[in-house]
Design a protein around this motif. Structure first.
Motif, mmCIF file in Angstrom:
data_model
loop_
_atom_site.group_PDB
_atom_site.id
_atom_site.type_symbol
_atom_site.label_atom_id
_atom_site.label_comp_id
_atom_site.label_asym_id
_atom_site.label_seq_id
_atom_site.Cartn_x
_atom_site.Cartn_y
_atom_site.Cartn_z
ATOM 1 N N ALA A 134 0.832 -1.218 0.000
ATOM 2 C CA ALA A 134 0.000 0.000 0.000
ATOM 3 C C ALA A 134 0.865 1.266 0.000
ATOM 4 O O ALA A 134 2.030 1.237 0.391
ATOM 5 N N PHE A 135 0.282 2.376 -0.446
ATOM 6 C CA PHE A 135 0.913 3.685 -0.230
ATOM 7 C C PHE A 135 0.161 4.392 0.881
ATOM 8 O O PHE A 135 -0.777 3.828 1.471
ATOM 9 N N SER A 136 0.544 5.645 1.186
ATOM 10 C CA SER A 136 -0.027 6.301 2.374
ATOM 11 C C SER A 136 -1.075 7.342 1.973
ATOM 12 O O SER A 136 -1.053 7.860 0.855
ATOM 13 N N PHE A 181 -6.517 -0.076 -9.150
ATOM 14 C CA PHE A 181 -5.789 -1.122 -8.409
ATOM 15 C C PHE A 181 -5.839 -0.718 -6.939
ATOM 16 O O PHE A 181 -4.812 -0.381 -6.343
ATOM 17 N N CYS A 182 -7.035 -0.744 -6.356
ATOM 18 C CA CYS A 182 -7.206 -0.007 -5.083
ATOM 19 C C CYS A 182 -6.629 -0.702 -3.858
ATOM 20 O O CYS A 182 -6.572 -0.100 -2.784
ATOM 21 N N GLY A 183 -6.169 -1.959 -3.979
ATOM 22 C CA GLY A 183 -5.559 -2.638 -2.837
ATOM 23 C C GLY A 183 -6.491 -2.599 -1.636
ATOM 24 O O GLY A 183 -7.661 -2.983 -1.724
ATOM 25 N N ASP A 208 -10.386 -3.737 -7.453
ATOM 26 C CA ASP A 208 -9.240 -4.620 -7.228
ATOM 27 C C ASP A 208 -9.638 -6.036 -7.620
ATOM 28 O O ASP A 208 -10.761 -6.466 -7.376
ATOM 29 N N ALA A 209 -8.663 -6.733 -8.242
ATOM 30 C CA ALA A 209 -8.948 -8.083 -8.726
ATOM 31 C C ALA A 209 -8.953 -9.089 -7.581
ATOM 32 O O ALA A 209 -9.554 -10.152 -7.703
ATOM 33 N N HIS A 210 -8.287 -8.770 -6.495
ATOM 34 C CA HIS A 210 -8.165 -9.757 -5.417
ATOM 35 C C HIS A 210 -9.356 -9.669 -4.461
ATOM 36 O O HIS A 210 -9.667 -8.588 -3.970
ATOM 37 N N PRO A 211 -9.997 -10.827 -4.198
ATOM 38 C CA PRO A 211 -11.203 -10.793 -3.356
ATOM 39 C C PRO A 211 -10.938 -10.274 -1.941
ATOM 40 O O PRO A 211 -11.807 -9.613 -1.363
ATOM 41 N N GLY A 215 -12.849 -6.442 -9.558
ATOM 42 C CA GLY A 215 -12.878 -6.420 -11.023
ATOM 43 C C GLY A 215 -11.478 -6.380 -11.598
ATOM 44 O O GLY A 215 -10.484 -6.519 -10.878
ATOM 45 N N ASP A 216 -11.421 -6.197 -12.909
ATOM 46 C CA ASP A 216 -10.163 -6.278 -13.633
ATOM 47 C C ASP A 216 -9.874 -4.929 -14.293
ATOM 48 O O ASP A 216 -10.661 -4.468 -15.128
ATOM 49 N N ALA A 217 -8.761 -4.321 -13.941
ATOM 50 C CA ALA A 217 -8.433 -2.984 -14.443
ATOM 51 C C ALA A 217 -8.260 -2.947 -15.958
ATOM 52 O O ALA A 217 -8.244 -1.874 -16.558
ATOM 53 N N ARG A 218 -8.144 -4.132 -16.576
ATOM 54 C CA ARG A 218 -7.999 -4.135 -18.043
ATOM 55 C C ARG A 218 -9.324 -3.944 -18.747
ATOM 56 O O ARG A 218 -9.362 -3.631 -19.919
ATOM 57 N N THR A 235 -3.264 5.908 -8.430
ATOM 58 C CA THR A 235 -3.159 4.455 -8.319
ATOM 59 C C THR A 235 -1.725 3.956 -8.290
ATOM 60 O O THR A 235 -0.780 4.722 -8.523
ATOM 61 N N SER A 236 -1.592 2.677 -8.010
ATOM 62 C CA SER A 236 -0.302 2.023 -8.087
ATOM 63 C C SER A 236 -0.529 0.605 -8.597
ATOM 64 O O SER A 236 -1.075 -0.234 -7.882
ATOM 65 N N PRO A 237 -0.130 0.331 -9.861
ATOM 66 C CA PRO A 237 -0.335 -1.016 -10.400
ATOM 67 C C PRO A 237 0.586 -2.006 -9.681
ATOM 68 O O PRO A 237 1.563 -1.587 -9.065
ATOM 69 N N GLU A 247 3.209 -11.971 -7.874
ATOM 70 C CA GLU A 247 2.515 -13.064 -7.186
ATOM 71 C C GLU A 247 2.418 -12.841 -5.693
ATOM 72 O O GLU A 247 2.151 -13.765 -4.938
ATOM 73 N N TYR A 248 2.629 -11.580 -5.263
ATOM 74 C CA TYR A 248 2.637 -11.368 -3.816
ATOM 75 C C TYR A 248 1.296 -11.664 -3.168
ATOM 76 O O TYR A 248 1.209 -11.948 -1.993
ATOM 77 N N THR A 249 0.226 -11.606 -3.985
ATOM 78 C CA THR A 249 -1.102 -11.815 -3.387
ATOM 79 C C THR A 249 -1.286 -13.250 -2.906
ATOM 80 O O THR A 249 -2.208 -13.528 -2.160
ATOM 81 N N ARG A 250 -0.362 -14.171 -3.329
ATOM 82 C CA ARG A 250 -0.372 -15.527 -2.771
ATOM 83 C C ARG A 250 -0.243 -15.460 -1.250
ATOM 84 O O ARG A 250 -0.677 -16.345 -0.534
#
Ligand SMILES: C[S@@+](CC[C@H](N)C(=O)[O-])C[C@H]1O[C@@H](n2cnc3c(N)ncnc32)[C@H](O)[C@@H]1O
Length: 373
Positions: free
Chosen positions: A32-34, A57-59, A78-81, A215-218, A233-235, A242-245
């Motif tokens: 994240a950023f601040s 890419f709202c994290g 954000d794509a990650h649930p 969702g998907d930013a693409r 944003t920050s992509p 793969e950090y979301t693993r």
């Protein structure tokens, strides 16, 4: 494109300042950023109450929460649930008396042991059976809450509390498990709920609309063309795709508690893609796939921005065994190819990059790209 060095801003694009900030610190997310970075950009872009900002890419919702403090309307994707869930819960409006009543209900009943049969193997590895029994007990208590906004609030508090007593230790994208003594989950959960409510009571938000979607930013077809004043944003960073693993345990917990959509859409995942971008550059295949996806994302950002709208992207350079990939410069080139004017690159961090921990590859930069439509 002009380049400026502003290492004094370096800390603002990291999670560090958030550790002590109420609500921002509900869920630890190293990528994240601040909020001060976001507020700096909102001021720079002259965004005031009633304007609209997008973070595709709202994290964990930093842009959205900072906008809410300013009364700027915001949409976060954000794509990650796990990320989209955390962003939603952090940015909603709550009725504090209702939260307090639900807290009394959730903690009023005596513990009842539930059967752990059928529980996901990852959860068995990540928690003691005491902790898991508590998770299941509170799942059934939280399940009695009718109001879904209130229910989600307790679900997030439970997930965060469970992670505090879990055996899981994050090591980059890898999770390791170490058995250890831990305090009772119900105690940690009660403290967490109290803390969350205290944070909300002190928060100073201005009226505005905040929308969060998984969702998907693409592909942002559900967003209207020229409907945003700005993008902040920050992509995902090129070699940290793969950090979301690292959030697999949280994801399985959420699935167990409320059921979530686990479809993911990582940039660069399809290595066959992207042979056409930067044909003259000898980039690793994952970098080509990544930039081809980034091009789609930039196209969407450009489409939804109004004429004269501005974008700020925090981008980190990629570190590969054969050298540094200048993702910031290449992203700026792609942005220009889809119509943006790349106004400035502000370099805010530089890190020595090594291979096998000792061989120096070069210096990897982190930059803020300022783009205009
Ligand atoms: C660098 S992080 C953003 C952090 C954010 N600025 C914050 O403060 O929390 C990048 C995010 O992009 C998300 N992501 C990856 N691929 C995506 C895609 N195709 N569409 C939308 N989000 C995606 C990741 O899940 C991750 O949360």
């Amino acid at each position: 494109m002009k380049t400026e060095e502003r290492y004094d801003l370096g800390k603002l694009v990291t999670y560090k300042p958030n550790k002590r900030l109420p609500i921002y610190n509900w869920f630890r997310f190293k990528e994240a950023f601040s909020p001060n970075f976001v507020k700096l950009m909102l001021s720079q872009f002259d965004l005031h109450e009633g304007t609209w900002v997008l973070d595709p890419f709202c994290g964990v919702g930093t842009t959205l929460l900072a906008s809410k403090e300013r009364g700027v309307n915001a949409v976060g994707i954000d794509a990650h649930p796990v990320c989209s869930f955390v962003s939603k819960v952090k940015t909603r409006d709550y009725h504090l008396e209702t939260l307090k009543e639900s807290k009394r209900d959730v903690f009023s009943r005596r513990f009842e042991k539930l059967d752990l049969k059928g529980i996901d193997p990852l959860l068995r590895k990540a928690f003691s059976s005491y902790a898991l029994e508590d998770v299941l007990f509170f799942k059934s208590e939280i399940g009695k809450i009718k109001d879904l906004v209130v229910r989600d609030f307790f679900v997030l508090a439970l997930v965060v509390s469970a992670m505090r007593v879990s055996y899981a230790v994050k090591d980059g994208a890898v999770i390791r498990f170490f058995k250890k003594k831990h305090p009772p989950l119900r105690k940690v959960f009660r403290t967490t709920v109290k803390k969350f409510i205290r944070h909300l009571r002190k928060a100073e938000f201005k009226p505005c609309e905040i929308v969060v979607k998984q969702g998907d930013a693409r592909r942002l077809d559900f967003l209207e063309t020229e409907s945003f004043d700005s993008v902040v944003t920050s992509p995902p960073y090129l070699n940290k795709l793969e950090y979301t693993r690292a959030f697999d345990v949280e994801e399985v917990l959420l699935k167990e508690l409320i059921g979530i959509d686990s479809t993911k859409a990582y940039l660069g995942a399809d290595r066959e893609r992207g042979q056409g971008v930067f044909p003259k550059l000898d980039l690793p295949p994952i970098a080509k796939a990544y930039f081809s996806d980034m091009e789609l994302c930039l196209r969407e950002m450009y489409r939804v921005l109004r004429e004269g709208g501005k974008a700020a992207l925090v981008v980190g350079q990629g570190v590969f065994p054969d050298g540094i990939v200048e993702s910031d410069v290449l992203t700026a080139k792609l942005a220009e190819s889809v119509g943006f004017n790349a106004e400035k690159r502000i370099v805010v961090n530089k890190r020595v990059a090594t291979r096998e921990r000792t061989v120096k590859i070069g210096v990897a930069l982190e930059s803020i790209l300022l783009l205009a439509k």
